[in-house]
Structures are given as C-alpha cells and as structure tokens.
Design a protein around this motif. Structure first.
Motif, PDB file in Angstrom:
ATOM      1  N   ASN A 132       1.734  -2.817  21.863  1.00  0.00           N
ATOM      2  CA  ASN A 132       2.334  -4.084  22.289  1.00  0.00           C
ATOM      3  C   ASN A 132       3.581  -3.865  23.140  1.00  0.00           C
ATOM      4  OD1 ASN A 132       3.222  -3.021  19.836  1.00  0.00           O
ATOM      5  ND2 ASN A 132       4.345  -4.887  19.360  1.00  0.00           N
ATOM      6  N   PHE A 133       3.968  -2.601  23.353  1.00  0.00           N
ATOM      7  CA  PHE A 133       5.121  -2.339  24.211  1.00  0.00           C
ATOM      8  C   PHE A 133       4.693  -1.925  25.619  1.00  0.00           C
ATOM      9  CE2 PHE A 133       6.797  -2.006  20.003  1.00  0.00           C
ATOM     10  CZ  PHE A 133       8.089  -2.486  20.111  1.00  0.00           C
ATOM     11  N   SER A 134       3.409  -1.671  25.790  1.00  0.00           N
ATOM     12  CA  SER A 134       2.942  -1.155  27.079  1.00  0.00           C
ATOM     13  C   SER A 134       2.197  -2.221  27.850  1.00  0.00           C
ATOM     14  CB  SER A 134       2.023   0.048  26.870  1.00  0.00           C
ATOM     15  OG  SER A 134       2.717   1.079  26.236  1.00  0.00           O
ATOM     16  N   GLN A 135       2.054  -1.953  29.141  1.00  0.00           N
ATOM     17  CA  GLN A 135       1.288  -2.836  30.013  1.00  0.00           C
ATOM     18  C   GLN A 135      -0.177  -2.823  29.558  1.00  0.00           C
ATOM     19  OE1 GLN A 135       1.102  -1.352  33.940  1.00  0.00           O
ATOM     20  NE2 GLN A 135       0.928  -3.351  34.880  1.00  0.00           N
ATOM     21  N   THR A 142      -4.077  14.184  27.906  1.00  0.00           N
ATOM     22  CA  THR A 142      -3.565  12.820  27.931  1.00  0.00           C
ATOM     23  C   THR A 142      -2.867  12.476  26.616  1.00  0.00           C
ATOM     24  OG1 THR A 142      -4.143  10.512  28.245  1.00  0.00           O
ATOM     25  CG2 THR A 142      -5.717  11.844  27.071  1.00  0.00           C
ATOM     26  N   SER A 143      -1.896  11.582  26.716  1.00  0.00           N
ATOM     27  CA  SER A 143      -1.366  10.974  25.508  1.00  0.00           C
ATOM     28  C   SER A 143      -2.216   9.739  25.238  1.00  0.00           C
ATOM     29  CB  SER A 143       0.097  10.596  25.695  1.00  0.00           C
ATOM     30  OG  SER A 143       0.201   9.415  26.452  1.00  0.00           O
ATOM     31  N   ARG A 144      -1.848   8.947  24.242  1.00  0.00           N
ATOM     32  CA  ARG A 144      -2.703   7.800  23.934  1.00  0.00           C
ATOM     33  C   ARG A 144      -2.298   6.550  24.709  1.00  0.00           C
ATOM     34  NH1 ARG A 144      -2.170   7.993  17.592  1.00  0.00           N
ATOM     35  NH2 ARG A 144      -0.125   8.763  18.201  1.00  0.00           N
ATOM     36  N   HIS A 145      -1.473   6.705  25.740  1.00  0.00           N
ATOM     37  CA  HIS A 145      -0.968   5.534  26.449  1.00  0.00           C
ATOM     38  C   HIS A 145      -1.423   5.506  27.899  1.00  0.00           C
ATOM     39  CE1 HIS A 145       1.656   4.922  23.010  1.00  0.00           C
ATOM     40  NE2 HIS A 145       1.739   6.232  23.001  1.00  0.00           N
ATOM     41  N   SER A 179       6.749   3.088  37.060  1.00  0.00           N
ATOM     42  CA  SER A 179       5.766   2.209  37.686  1.00  0.00           C
ATOM     43  C   SER A 179       4.687   1.794  36.698  1.00  0.00           C
ATOM     44  CB  SER A 179       5.143   2.912  38.885  1.00  0.00           C
ATOM     45  OG  SER A 179       4.525   4.099  38.472  1.00  0.00           O
ATOM     46  N   ARG A 180       4.441   2.614  35.671  1.00  0.00           N
ATOM     47  CA  ARG A 180       3.343   2.289  34.743  1.00  0.00           C
ATOM     48  C   ARG A 180       3.823   1.511  33.532  1.00  0.00           C
ATOM     49  NH1 ARG A 180       1.001   8.157  35.619  1.00  0.00           N
ATOM     50  NH2 ARG A 180       0.607   7.829  37.826  1.00  0.00           N
ATOM     51  N   MET A 181       5.116   1.548  33.305  1.00  0.00           N
ATOM     52  CA  MET A 181       5.723   0.736  32.242  1.00  0.00           C
ATOM     53  C   MET A 181       5.095   0.995  30.876  1.00  0.00           C
ATOM     54  SD  MET A 181       6.383  -2.735  34.353  1.00  0.00           S
ATOM     55  CE  MET A 181       4.818  -2.791  35.183  1.00  0.00           C
ATOM     56  N   THR A 182       4.824   2.242  30.561  1.00  0.00           N
ATOM     57  CA  THR A 182       4.271   2.576  29.246  1.00  0.00           C
ATOM     58  C   THR A 182       5.414   2.879  28.289  1.00  0.00           C
ATOM     59  OG1 THR A 182       4.090   4.837  29.988  1.00  0.00           O
ATOM     60  CG2 THR A 182       2.117   3.513  30.112  1.00  0.00           C
ATOM     61  N   ILE A 194       8.303   5.306  22.891  1.00  0.00           N
ATOM     62  CA  ILE A 194       8.600   5.013  21.485  1.00  0.00           C
ATOM     63  C   ILE A 194       7.829   5.982  20.594  1.00  0.00           C
ATOM     64  CG2 ILE A 194       8.507   3.270  19.679  1.00  0.00           C
ATOM     65  CD1 ILE A 194       8.876   1.171  21.802  1.00  0.00           C
ATOM     66  N   GLU A 195       6.603   6.316  21.015  1.00  0.00           N
ATOM     67  CA  GLU A 195       5.840   7.275  20.220  1.00  0.00           C
ATOM     68  C   GLU A 195       6.560   8.619  20.186  1.00  0.00           C
ATOM     69  OE1 GLU A 195       1.788   8.347  21.394  1.00  0.00           O
ATOM     70  OE2 GLU A 195       1.877   9.894  19.847  1.00  0.00           O
ATOM     71  N   LEU A 196       7.208   8.959  21.296  1.00  0.00           N
ATOM     72  CA  LEU A 196       7.939  10.225  21.372  1.00  0.00           C
ATOM     73  C   LEU A 196       9.037  10.261  20.303  1.00  0.00           C
ATOM     74  CD1 LEU A 196       7.623  12.374  23.876  1.00  0.00           C
ATOM     75  CD2 LEU A 196       9.991  11.782  24.207  1.00  0.00           C
ATOM     76  N   ILE A 197       9.774   9.161  20.182  1.00  0.00           N
ATOM     77  CA  ILE A 197      10.828   9.090  19.170  1.00  0.00           C
ATOM     78  C   ILE A 197      10.214   9.058  17.774  1.00  0.00           C
ATOM     79  CG2 ILE A 197      12.653   7.631  18.226  1.00  0.00           C
ATOM     80  CD1 ILE A 197      13.386   6.842  21.023  1.00  0.00           C
ATOM     81  N   GLY A 198       9.155   8.241  17.638  1.00  0.00           N
ATOM     82  CA  GLY A 198       8.488   8.137  16.340  1.00  0.00           C
ATOM     83  C   GLY A 198       7.960   9.485  15.896  1.00  0.00           C
ATOM     84  N   GLY A 199       7.358  10.224  16.822  1.00  0.00           N
ATOM     85  CA  GLY A 199       6.825  11.540  16.505  1.00  0.00           C
ATOM     86  C   GLY A 199       7.925  12.486  16.063  1.00  0.00           C
TER      87      GLY A 199
END
Lengths: 374, 600
Positions: free
Chosen positions: B141-144, B362-365, B400-403, B408-413
């Motif tokens: 819900n934070f990503s495009q 790839t990451s999941r975003h 540009s991709r606004m992911t 946030i996943e980086l911090i969460g991880g």
C-alpha cells in the motif's frame, strides 16, 4: 557594391540580402571577411553527394511519429471543434487522402469585420443551412398523400430567410411534387397521379437535405478571437465559395483540404499546404523534425504536378524499377504487369541492389573507379 | 411485475422484485437454499437473475445487519481455539459468497469503523482485494499500483522450491534454489499459503548506492564472496525422453547403443556415456551433442528399398542428444512404458547454476535488475560495523518508480535481522514505519537506516551515509546461460541457403529491414553488401538469352542448355535468394532475362 554582385553568383539571393541587411555601415574589408565565413558555412551545410536523403527523411519522420501514437485523440485549439491531429493526420496528409476525416477552414476577415462587426451575420451566411435545420415538424397526410412542413420562424429570422425563398429552393429540387406555401407551412403534393405512400415517405427523407442557404459543405461554424481579431473556424471546407465572399480576407484564409487548394490555387500552393499541415502536427506534438525532411517529402508528392500520396497507388507506383515496386506492396501484381509489357529494370536504386546483393548506389557505393590509359 | 430468470432462462414473474430477492437471500442464509446460488435484482430493468451455474467468480464477505457485522468477538475466540472453522461461519450465515451480479446489490465496507446502517457487507480484510501472489508483496500500500503488479508477477518467476516432490518429477525448464529462505518481512498470506514449504528467495544485505558505475540503469552489483558461499545458487533441470515407436509392418524403434552400420552413425566417443542398454548412467557428465539415449529407427520408404537393395536396408540413427548450448550431470533415469505400451526412457539432466553477470534478480516491489558486476568481498564497500552488503542497488531506481514499499522493507528487514524476529509487512495492516524506526534505534542503529560506509577498494569513508538493510531478494528463472548465443558460421537453411534462425539451431542474428535502412542512411554501401553475403552464390548466366546456364564440373566449362555451347556464359555473384526469385518467376511463366554489363 561589387562584393555583393560577386557573391550573388555563389550564394542564394536570400542569404546575400540578409548579409547586406546586417552589414550596414561596415567597411568593405569586413564585409568581405564575413562573406568568406558565410560561404564556408554554406558549402559545409550542403548535402554531400550520395547522401541517402530520402531514407533519412523517412527515418527522421517515422522515428518521431512512432512516439505520437499515444496522444492522438486530443481536441486541439478551440472548444467543441475536434480536428484530427497527431499520427492519423500525418498519415492522412502523406497518403494523399481525398476525403478527410475532419475538413476544416480558418476564415480571416477584412477590416472592419475582423473587429467583430456583423460577425454573427457573416458566420450565418457561411454556414450551410439545409431544410431540416429550419423545420419544426414534418407531417404526412395519408388521405391526401401530402407532406406538410412547418417552418420555424425564429430560426429563419436568425438566418434572415423568408418562407418564399425556402419554398423556391424546395420546388427547384425535384419535379416529382408541387409546393404550395400556406403561411409558414409548406405543402408538398405528388404530381404523379399513381399515388403511393411509400413514395411519399421517400420524398420526406430526401427533402431534409435540401440546400437552402449558406455555403455547401460547411456544417459548423465557430467565430473565435485570435490575438486581436475575430476569425471563423469551420467544420467542413469549401474554399472556392468562401473566397468569393466580399468580407473574407482571401490572402490569409486557409483550408486543410490539400486537394481543394490544388484545384483552386495550383500545385505550388498544394506543396506549401502539405508542408504546413505536417509541420502543424509536428509542432503541436512538440517534435523537432528538420524542415528539410518535410520539404523533401512534399516535393516528392508534388513533383509530377499532381498530388501523389506515399502509397502503392501514389509515389510508389511512379518508381522506375519493377523490383522496387514489387518490394513495397502487392508484389505479384507488379511483376505480372511488368511481364506483360516487358519492362526492364535498370537496377539504379537502392532496394533492387539489396535484393541482388550488389553494392547500393549511395554513399561509398556511388563513385566508380575510372582509370585513364596513357 | 418483476421477471425472474434462472440461469438466464425466464421462469416466471413475481409481484415485488426487491422483497422477493431479499427473501431468497434470507432463505439461502438459513441454508434452505444451496449456498452457491446467487440472486441479483437488476433495478434498471426490474428483473431478477438467479444464478447457480458454474464458472462464476465469487468471494466471501461478512454479512452486516443494522450497521453491525454478524461476526463477533465470540466467533473470533472460537476460531482461535479451533472450535470453529471457516465453513462453520458460512453455514451459520455469518459469511457468504457473492458473485459479480449480487455484488451490484451490496454495499461493502472496507473497515469495521466505517460501517453505516446502509452497508450490507463487511470485507474480511482489506487484503482481500488483492490476489494470492499480490498479497505476498509486503508494504504494497506504499507503492505505486503498477509496481505492485510487476512485483507480484516477478514473484511467480522466482527460483525456489517450487514443489516438494521435485525429485520424482520430470518438469520442463525448472530451477531449484539450493538454500531458500522464508522472508523476514512477511505478510499473513505467507502463513496462510504455507510459504515456508515453498519459499523462493533469500534475505540478503542490500546497500542503496552507486559503486563504480556498474549498477547503472537497473543493473545490480553482487558480492562474489557471497556467491561463493552459496548465495542464490540454483540447479537447472532439463528432462529428455525417447520412445520406442511402432511402425507399419511390425517394425519398431530400438533403444540401445546403435550399431556402426546404422545410417547417420556419430563418432564412437559420442556414445561413450551409454551403458549396455543404450541409456546413460546416473552421474555422467554430459556436454552438448553427447548422446543420452541411444536409439535407432527402421529405414524410411521401406517398400521401394526391399526390391532393389541387395543388402538389408540399414536402420537410421535417431538418438536423443544434449541440446545445443547445454551441459550438466545426469540426475535421474526413468525406464517405463507409455499408454500404448511402448518402451519409454526419460532422462533428467541437472546443471548447477552459479549467479553470473547477466542473471536477473528482483525484490518483491517490481525492482528487477541484471547483475552488472561481481565484486570480491575485499572490494565491496563495508559499514562502520564491518557489514559487507551482498547486493548494491542503484538509488536512481527509486524516485521515478515511487516504490516506497521497497525502502520500508529494507528497514523492516534490518529490524527483523537484528532483532531476530519476523516483521509483519501485510499490506494495509503492517507494522508501522514509525515503530520499526524506534526499534531500530533501540537496537543501536540510526532510525533512518543510514550508516557510515567505506570504499572497499581505497578504504576511504564515503561522504554520504548509505542506506543499508536486509531485503528478501529472488533470483529469477531467466539466466544468461539459457540465452547466450553467438555465431560466426554455422548451419544454413536448405531452401534459401541463409543462416538458420533461433538459438536452439545455432542460428544467426537477423539484420532486418529497418537495420538495413540504417546502413543505407549512413551510405555504408559496401558494409551492407558484406553483411548480406551470407547466402552469396555464383551463377553462370548466358549472355544470349539471359537465363541461368549450366556448369559442367567434369569438363570444367559452362554452357547454355537453350542456346548451345557457342553462346558466351559469364559468372555473376548474387544472393541465393535472388536466384530463387528468378526460379519462381520462371514458374509463373515470366521470363526474367538478365542483361549483363561490365561493372567498371
């Protein structure tokens, strides 16, 4: 001055004139130096021999136009008047289509009309009025087999029409029926005694499109203000009739129908119209294509004195080489037709030589080696 | 009067459609009607559509009455204790399934606190608006939206443990990740779908920075040492199969080591890996072109051969070989029979795939990229505490991709890895960024995830603080080893004498029409000719009639079959495709006369 005359032979007149204008008050020594620089620049700007100008023009326009495909159906300019722009319009112009999807005119007016005087009246005179526009109601009398047409007084007043004019126009159209005017009601009666209800219905459908006043082909008008004058934008085009009007400034009025321009003003005007129309689209899309590519394409289309589209019926059919024509579209047709009349392919152009795997006569393939024996 | 349709067939009329529909739905909730029936009252045409047919997509919703959901705390407790299941809720009329039609009559609320008396249903959770694989994207819900879509698509391509019985399967084009992990930042869908039994990625340390310019334009830099320790290592499986087909006349294919008199016999070394039964042994190292299953087939056109041939017609070689550009170790051999009773041999070849330059990650975003550089650990940047990232990700991929979910996943991880716990990143109901930051600070790190880093090659400290953390990364099934191709000379097509097409056939790279145009535009006439020389041929042409003449190899001379031996014949060089055109014209009854003239 002498130096100007000297360079008149070497440079195009327009450049010489431009230099003359900008060098006013300079010594002839300085002017000479300037001319030398200008000449160098001019020579280095010339296209090299053997440059594939046609293909480069095609690539330059084609590559840019692929970016346009997305934003095609935009309304341009004025409210409610939609004009085909973008790729569809470019294709329309370059294909040399005779019927346009949105023919339109920009009518400039002479002073004082361009300041807004009588603009509604002029506009009304330009717009084509058909019978249907001023009719309130059609009713069919089944017993007498007549059509009664009730005219709308207000609309007629707007167009300064009187019922008798309408009646005349309707009766002129066909001899199948007689027209009687009864106040503001037209009564149409079949002349043929073998009365048939079907026939009455047919006539009712046909009379709706009878031309009453205005200029044929112009369906919509929209007076707008552009800069500090009023112009009239139309949907539908009829350059010949519009130019006949006294209020119209014939020197600036334009249509986007290239064939109409060609018929009325000749091939040079048509060529300029092609250039203007293509440029208009390119500019509206913010594309930066060098003018000379467009010039070349317009020249190609007009070179035989008639407008030929870039299609298999147009310029491609004018190609000298059978193989080149066959490589474009419908190869079998071209080959069989060529065989019937025994055509000869001189292999002078690019595609034929690519097909045969010979070096193509452009660029490095153009010069031949000539040795002189002593 | 309201018309009533059952499965699009009219069955009658009722007085009041609205009341009828409500009654029908009530009956269904009381289990007096089958649960898979849906009733839709179309108010515009005032007709009722009752649907019980198959193929409708339906979804569960909590029923709301008078602004209150029927699902209460009591139910939740029972569910938690296991005294009640989901199906019990459906049976009791607390949850019902709606199809597209009945949804038109419903007013559904996403959240319980937004309920009003006009609402008819409550969403089980906002996650229900997403599909299975999209629910696996954390912080979506934070990503495009489009990026979430791409992310959920790449989840399906991730290399992992795709099933548990892979060892006995013969699946095509499959890779297995050697050490897959459960993601640290997970969503509840990971638990629901039992992701632990089929994970497809690994939690790795990611630094967001540019380094030596090798991660421009969606490239990534990988730590070579991490790879040597087994990061993202996978095995690629390729099954091969051969069958003993039966032909007319009682003839049959034979799976064995082909005899030397078989037509098309390869060299002896090609059959070296075969055992006596004509099948490779498990554990054999095979290379491209090696025979895996030896097979010979009966000769073609048998009837005509019998009469004229003195010797018995020889059989054809039809062995299965390792595909072009592939190698590996024989993993599994299966001998069986198919439905028709024919002997069937299947062989599975495995190939270890170590990540290399050009592999896709790839990451999941939806932030996928290609490996651009492998750097030894000693050359990688390191943090003040000595942590070396496994992967360097370009910061230009973010704006540009606004992911934002990616970051946030980086911090969460990072929080999860340092705190030794899983982080809930479920879309719409995740642990908040604020909480994560606080926890990160308590763990002794900066709350924004930035760290001081040093250049691994020079040892100099970077002026900027670098965003470092842990992320779940997947290796995608597209690997260079399956794509790489080059060709100088090679096989050509029989008809056109042009190079074959496609990697599997060792094909050439086509210089197409538009590519040709670029050569013309540059005026590179002779370069263009050379590029098209792949099918060049020399043909003798008769000067008299302009047709293709004949070259007599024995007499070493050319003659024209139409004009006799006295006409002059000259050789010209053209593409073979042009010769074909000439032939085709002749077949059309068109006389293509060639007029020769000296080039110089």
């Amino acid at each position: 001055m002498k130096i100007f005359d000297e360079y008149k032979e070497k440079l195009p007149l327009k450049i010489v004139e431009e230099v003359r204008e900008h060098t006013k008050g300079l010594t002839s020594d300085k002017i000479k130096k300037i001319f030398e620089k200008v000449y160098d620049e001019y020579v280095s700007s010339l296209v090299d021999a053997g440059e594939s100008v046609g293909l480069i023009a095609a690539e330059s326009l084609g590559e840019r136009s692929t970016q346009m495909t997305l934003n095609t159906f935009h309304f341009a300019g004025v409210s409610e008047m939609s004009v085909t722009l973008g790729l569809p319009r470019i294709i329309e112009v370059l294909d040399g289509r005779k019927t346009l999807s949105t023919p339109t005119m920009e009518i400039y007016l002479k002073s004082p009309y361009n300041k807004g005087k009588d603009i509604q009246k002029i506009a009304a005179a330009i717009k084509e009025t058909v019978l249907d526009d001023i009719v309130d109601e059609y009713s069919i009398n089944i017993v007498d087999l007549t059509i009664e047409i009730k005219l709308n007084k207000e609309k007629m007043k707007e167009l300064s029409l009187i019922p008798s004019v309408v009646s005349k126009a309707v009766s002129k159209k066909s001899k199948k029926y007689s027209v009687k005017l009864d106040g503001d009601v037209l009564v149409l009666k079949l002349k043929n005694k073998e009365e048939n209800l079907n026939e009455v219905y047919k006539i009712k459908g046909a009379i709706k499109k009878i031309h009453i006043s205005g200029i044929k082909g112009i369906n919509q008008i929209l007076p707008v203000r552009r800069k500090d004058e009023f112009i009239i934008i139309t949907a539908g085009s009829n350059l010949k009739e519009v130019l006949k009007m006294d209020e119209v400034d014939a020197t600036r009025t334009v249509t986007n129908d290239i064939y109409e321009i060609h018929a009325l003003l000749g091939i040079e005007a048509a060529r300029q119209a092609i250039i203007d129309e293509v440029n208009k689209v390119l500019e509206s899309q913010g594309l930066d294509v060098d003018l000379r590519h467009v010039l070349l394409i317009a020249d190609t289309m007009c070179t035989i004195g008639d407008i030929k589209g870039i299609t298999r019926y147009g310029v491609v059919s004018e190609k000298a080489s059978v193989l080149a024509r066959a490589s474009f579209e419908t190869p079998l047709r071209h080959i069989i037709n060529a065989a019937l009349i025994g055509e000869k392919d001189e292999l002078n152009s690019v595609i034929e030589n690519v097909m045969l795997n010979q070096s193509i006569p452009v660029g490095t393939g153009l010069p031949g080696l000539i040795t002189k024996f002593k | 009067m309201t018309e009533v349709y059952l499965n699009d067939k009219i069955i009658g009329e009722v007085e009041n459609g609205k009341i009828f529909a409500r009654q029908m739905i009530d009956e269904r909730r009381k289990n007096n009607l089958p649960g898979d029936v849906n009733i839709f009252h179309d108010e515009q045409s005032d007709s009722i559509f009752i649907n019980s047919s198959k193929g409708r997509v339906r979804r569960p919703l909590i029923i709301v009455r008078d602004g209150k959901p029927l699902l209460t705390e009591e139910h939740l407790e029972k569910l938690e204790k296991g005294e009640m299941g989901f199906n019990d809720l459906v049976r009791q009329g607390i949850i019902e399934y709606l199809d597209a039609g009945e949804e038109e009559n419903a007013l559904v609320s996403f959240h319980e606190d937004e309920l009003t008396t006009s609402h008819t249903h409550l969403e089980i959770g906002p996650l229900a608006m997403l599909g299975l694989s999209t629910s696996l994207v954390p912080y979506a819900n934070f990503s495009q939206g489009s990026r979430v879509n791409i992310g959920s698509k790449s989840l399906k391509q991730g290399v992992g443990a795709y099933c548990s019985n892979w060892a006995t399967r013969m699946d095509m084009d499959i890779s297995l990740l050697h050490t897959p992990q459960m993601p640290i930042v997970k969503s509840i869908m990971h638990d629901i779908s039992d992701y632990r039994s089929h994970p497809s990625g690994q939690n790795i340390v990611v630094a967001v920075m540019s380094y030596e310019g090798y991660n421009m334009d969606d490239a990534i830099i990988l730590n070579q040492s991490s790879i040597e320790r087994g990061l993202a290592r996978s095995t690629y499986y390729r099954p091969y199969a051969a069958e003993e087909l039966r032909y007319a006349g009682g003839l049959i294919d034979e799976i064995d080591v082909p005899d030397k008199d078989v037509k098309g016999y390869r060299s002896e070394s090609d059959y070296a890996h075969l055992e006596g039964d004509g099948v490779v042994y498990v554990g054999a190292r095979v290379d491209e072109g090696d025979v895996i299953i030896g097979k010979s087939s009966p000769p073609r056109f048998l009837s005509s051969m019998d009469e004229y041939s003195l010797t018995s017609a020889s059989r054809r070689e039809s062995s299965t070989t390792v595909k072009h550009g592939e190698e590996g170790v024989v993993d599994f051999v299966l001998l069986s029979r198919n439905e028709e009773g024919n002997r069937l041999v299947q062989v599975r070849v495995r190939d270890q795939r170590i990540p290399e330059i050009g592999d896709k990650f790839t990451s999941r975003h939806g932030q996928k990229g290609i490996v651009g550089l492998l750097l030894n650990q000693s050359d990688m940047p390191f943090t003040a505490s000595g942590i070396v990232p496994d992967l360097i990700f370009s910061p230009h991929s973010i704006p540009s991709r606004m992911t934002v979910g990616h970051m946030i996943e980086l911090i969460g991880g990072k929080v999860g890895a340092l705190g030794g716990r899983f982080v809930n990143g479920t879309t719409f109901s995740a642990e908040s960024e604020e909480d994560l930051r606080k926890e990160l600070q308590m763990l002794g790190f900066k709350d924004n995830g930035l760290e001081t880093m040093y250049n691994g090659m020079t040892g100099k400290q970077f002026k900027a603080r670098i965003f470092v953390g842990n992320m779940y990364y997947m290796r995608l099934k597209y690997m260079v080893a399956n794509k790489i191709q080059s060709r100088a000379t090679g096989p050509i097509q029989l008809l056109t004498r042009q190079p074959t097409e496609g990697r599997a056939k060792e094909g050439g790279l086509r210089l197409g029409e538009m590519e040709k145009d670029t050569f013309v535009a540059h005026g590179a006439s002779l370069t263009l000719k050379e590029r098209f020389d792949s099918d060049i041929t020399t043909i003798p042409v008769c000067e008299e009639c302009g047709m293709i003449a004949v070259y007599n190899e024995w007499k070493k001379e050319s003659y024209c079959p139409m004009c006799g031996e006295n006409s002059t014949v000259n050789n010209i060089e053209v593409s073979y495709a042009f010769k074909l055109i000439l032939d085709e014209l002749k077949s059309l009854g068109v006389y293509p006369k060639l007029v020769l003239e000296n080039k110089y």
